[in-house]
Design an enzyme around this catalytic site. Structure first.
Site, PDB file in Angstrom:
ATOM      1  N   LYS A 293     -37.945 105.155 -55.903  1.00  0.00           N
ATOM      2  CA  LYS A 293     -38.276 105.433 -57.299  1.00  0.00           C
ATOM      3  C   LYS A 293     -39.742 105.820 -57.492  1.00  0.00           C
ATOM      4  CE  LYS A 293     -34.402 103.455 -59.673  1.00  0.00           C
ATOM      5  NZ  LYS A 293     -33.871 102.561 -60.690  1.00  0.00           N
TER       6      LYS A 293
ATOM      7  N   ARG B  17     -29.613  97.804 -54.413  1.00  0.00           N
ATOM      8  CA  ARG B  17     -29.007  99.141 -54.467  1.00  0.00           C
ATOM      9  C   ARG B  17     -29.952 100.115 -53.771  1.00  0.00           C
ATOM     10  NH1 ARG B  17     -28.839 103.526 -58.122  1.00  0.00           N
ATOM     11  NH2 ARG B  17     -26.784 104.494 -58.277  1.00  0.00           N
TER      12      ARG B  17
END
Length: 304
Positions: free
Chosen positions: A248, A282
């Site tokens: 991210k 995840r």
């Protein structure tokens, strides 16, 4: 000196958690599967069958390539495969349910018939969730915490599916435009508790729910770091905690790395989350993440 004391305290706390894991960890009921986390945190492999996801968009839009990638992640140690047919990256626009179903359904059908892996459908739409659950999916991973589509709670409840309730501020198209919080940790935790209460009153079993703070979904880098630093607060919900931080943007704001160069940064954050109460991570990089889990668990077993 202070830094070393903090590091020792983190490890000490992690050992205490490891020793009491059987008593402390919640049960997660996902249709006919009962997950007790006695063996520790699980890995959820990300499978985007979209042309425009921020990291791997277009790589697995073909069904055969998607199934091949899923099989690879299972071999590398993925406990759950999370299949998504709509990008939720910052700036993305929604797609209609029919297109989303065409993207995800062939992959889910193949995985259900050929593997025993837990399957999650990453969607906000009840029609997509219904098609996926009919095909054998076990979990609905909804970035709107089952709030976007008013039929979603009933759909998930009818199939007794596991659900992941995620916090986000705004919509993907605009969520990163100057998000503000007075206290991000308490506001995110409060929202997730409220959603749990509403869904429980509506007849959903608490054992079906897991919570996700939604890193990167209407949050600055500082907000994301505060949520990670206080991840144990989410455990106060009494439900499994899901964390998605793989590749991210906030990692780039710390390291300056491009999206395909963020593996080491992500693994560092993953290790912190593992040691501080995350139940499901995840990730895109399953093999490397599994290695981190294995090493940490082995080290922790050697401590008194």
């Amino acid at each position: 000196m202070k830094k070393n004391l903090i590091q020792r305290q983190i490890i000490k706390d992690a050992v205490r958690v490891e020793k009491n894991v059987n008593e402390a960890q919640p049960i997660w009921q996902c249709r006919d599967r009962t997950i007790d986390f006695k063996s520790g945190a699980l890995l959820m492999g990300i499978l985007n069958v979209t042309p425009d996801s921020f990291s791997d968009g277009g790589r697995y839009a073909d069904k055969d390539k998607a199934v091949e990638r899923a099989r690879q992640m299972i071999a590398e140690g993925a406990d759950i495969i999370d299949v998504g047919g709509e990008s939720s990256r910052p700036g993305s626009l929604p797609v209609d349910a029919e297109l989303e179903i065409r993207r995800v359904l062939p992959v889910i059908e193949e995985l259900q018939s050929k593997t025993g892996v837990l399957i999650s459908i990453d969607t906000r739409k009840s029609a997509v969730a219904e098609a996926a659950l009919k095909a054998g999916a076990h979990i609905v991973n909804d970035i709107s915490a089952l709030e976007s589509d008013k039929r979603m709670p009933e759909t998930a409840r009818r199939y007794k599916a596991g659900v992941i309730l995620m916090h986000k501020k705004g919509e993907p198209r605009d969520m990163q435009e100057n998000p503000r919080y007075d206290d991000v940790v308490n506001e995110v935790g409060g929202y997730l508790k409220e959603r749990m209460d509403i869904l429980t009153l509506g007849g959903m079993a608490p054992e079906a729910m897991a919570v996700d703070p939604g890193l990167g979904f209407g949050k600055t880098a500082e907000h994301n770091l505060q949520l990670i630093a206080h991840i144990e607060k989410l455990g106060e919900c009494g439900r499994p905690v899901v964390i998605g931080l793989s590749r991210k943007r906030f990692l780039a704001q710390i390291t300056g790395r491009a999206v395909n160069e963020r593996l080491a940064a992500g693994l560092g954050a993953l290790a912190y989350c593992f040691l501080n109460g995350a139940n499901i991570l995840r990730v895109h990089d399953v093999k490397e993440s599994r290695d981190v889990f294995s090493v940490l668990k082995t080290i922790l077993r050697e401590r008194p």
